[in-house]
Structures are given as structure tokens and as C-alpha cells.
Design a protein around this motif. Sequence first.
Motif, PDB file in Angstrom:
ATOM      1  N   VAL A  30     -54.969 -86.359  -5.752  1.00 59.93           N
ATOM      2  CA  VAL A  30     -55.750 -86.650  -4.538  1.00 59.93           C
ATOM      3  C   VAL A  30     -55.864 -85.385  -3.692  1.00 59.93           C
ATOM      4  O   VAL A  30     -56.948 -85.036  -3.238  1.00 59.93           O
ATOM      5  N   ARG A  53     -50.334 -85.057  -3.913  1.00 65.14           N
ATOM      6  CA  ARG A  53     -50.500 -86.505  -3.787  1.00 65.14           C
ATOM      7  C   ARG A  53     -51.170 -87.064  -5.029  1.00 65.14           C
ATOM      8  O   ARG A  53     -52.254 -86.627  -5.413  1.00 65.14           O
ATOM      9  N   ARG A  55     -51.883 -90.988  -7.219  1.00 62.02           N
ATOM     10  CA  ARG A  55     -51.772 -92.442  -7.188  1.00 62.02           C
ATOM     11  C   ARG A  55     -50.599 -92.832  -8.087  1.00 62.02           C
ATOM     12  O   ARG A  55     -50.488 -92.313  -9.207  1.00 62.02           O
ATOM     13  N   TRP A  56     -49.751 -93.757  -7.592  1.00 62.12           N
ATOM     14  CA  TRP A  56     -48.609 -94.197  -8.409  1.00 62.12           C
ATOM     15  C   TRP A  56     -49.087 -94.697  -9.766  1.00 62.12           C
ATOM     16  O   TRP A  56     -48.411 -94.530 -10.776  1.00 62.12           O
ATOM     17  N   GLU A  93     -42.003 -90.541  -1.298  1.00 62.77           N
ATOM     18  CA  GLU A  93     -42.861 -91.723  -1.203  1.00 62.77           C
ATOM     19  C   GLU A  93     -43.188 -91.940   0.261  1.00 62.77           C
ATOM     20  O   GLU A  93     -42.325 -92.324   1.037  1.00 62.77           O
ATOM     21  N   ALA A  97     -48.603 -94.356   3.298  1.00 66.13           N
ATOM     22  CA  ALA A  97     -49.612 -94.364   2.234  1.00 66.13           C
ATOM     23  C   ALA A  97     -49.058 -95.063   1.001  1.00 66.13           C
ATOM     24  O   ALA A  97     -48.789 -94.439  -0.020  1.00 66.13           O
ATOM     25  N   PHE A 100     -49.239 -94.358  -3.116  1.00 66.30           N
ATOM     26  CA  PHE A 100     -49.324 -92.934  -3.415  1.00 66.30           C
ATOM     27  C   PHE A 100     -47.921 -92.325  -3.473  1.00 66.30           C
ATOM     28  O   PHE A 100     -46.982 -92.827  -2.866  1.00 66.30           O
ATOM     29  N   HIS A 102     -45.942 -88.330  -3.495  1.00 72.02           N
ATOM     30  CA  HIS A 102     -46.085 -86.888  -3.301  1.00 72.02           C
ATOM     31  C   HIS A 102     -45.141 -86.166  -4.260  1.00 72.02           C
ATOM     32  O   HIS A 102     -43.970 -85.977  -3.967  1.00 72.02           O
ATOM     33  N   GLU A 148     -57.475 -87.733   4.782  1.00 68.22           N
ATOM     34  CA  GLU A 148     -58.279 -88.408   3.757  1.00 68.22           C
ATOM     35  C   GLU A 148     -59.662 -87.783   3.654  1.00 68.22           C
ATOM     36  O   GLU A 148     -60.344 -87.940   2.646  1.00 68.22           O
TER      37      GLU A 148
END
Length: 150
Positions: A30, A53, A55-56, A93, A97, A100, A102, A148
Motif C-alpha cells: 500500500v 504497509r 494488506r494482512w 499492527e 487500520a 493492514f 506494517h 491514504e
Amino acid sequence: MSDAPSSSVLLAEGGCQCGAIRYRLNGEPVFLTVCHCSECKRQSGSAFGMSLRMRWSDVAVTGETKRWTRQADSGAVVVCAFCPICGTRVWHEPSEAPGFVHIKPGTLDDFSALAPKYESWTLRKSPWLHFDGIEASFEKMPEPSRREQL
Ligand SMILES: [Zn+2]
Ligand SMILES: [Zn+2]
């Protein structure tokens, strides 16, 4: 959210210093940031911290991390995951957010294709540090909504 070209899909792997924690990134990052705040300096033991960043849903992990939790300046809780054997901080974590993570990008096996897009906490930046290609600099931590848009 990200307008990065598909060529930036990482398909990269990384892990802690001893190898007990390993992860694979299956999607596009991201953003990648540099932070000059005191907490990032203390955590990294160096002049700045970095966060990638993801997405999990794009991250697959093997191995069990230990967790430590601290409060950020914003009041948000940050869960910090590290290897219980070698102590390497592997990711954070961010509670503001969910969904997501880091990743600490220095834990990637090959970090050469990544360059940070913005930096935060330049109020605390070491005066001898200069980065090429930074698109936005913030004196403190930018609001999540501002980030964002980057
Ligand atoms: Zn380890
Ligand atoms: Zn920081």
C-alpha cells in the motif's frame, strides 16, 4: 487505494534474523514510509524506522511471534510483533487500520526494489539524512486520512 502499477507486485519473502519467523508477501504494497520519531529510533536502534504497509490478506506467516503493545502519540495502540528467539521486530499492527500490517522492510530478503514515498516526524529528522524520491514530508505523523491519499 494504491495506484501503483501491477509491476510493483512484490511476491517477496522475508523473515527475522535467526529464521524462526518467515513471511511471504503475495500482493502489492500500500505504501512504504520512513519515520524519524523517537519511538522508531529507539525501536530500530538506528536513525529512523520504516514501515511497509501491506494488506494482512496478502501476507502469509510461518513461526510464532511474541507481541508487545505500546500507545502511539495519537493514542492508538500499536501491537509490535517480534521473534522470541532473536528479538528482531518483524511487523507492527496499527489499531487505526485493521486489516493492514506494517512490515519492517529491512527484514525482506531483497529490499532493493523498494523506495519510500513519504516521511513523517521530520521535526526529529537527523540533519545529515537525505532521501531521493520522497513525495511528501510531514513534521509529525500525518492523519490517517491524509496518508491514504498518498
Ligand atoms: Zn528470529
Ligand atoms: Zn515513528
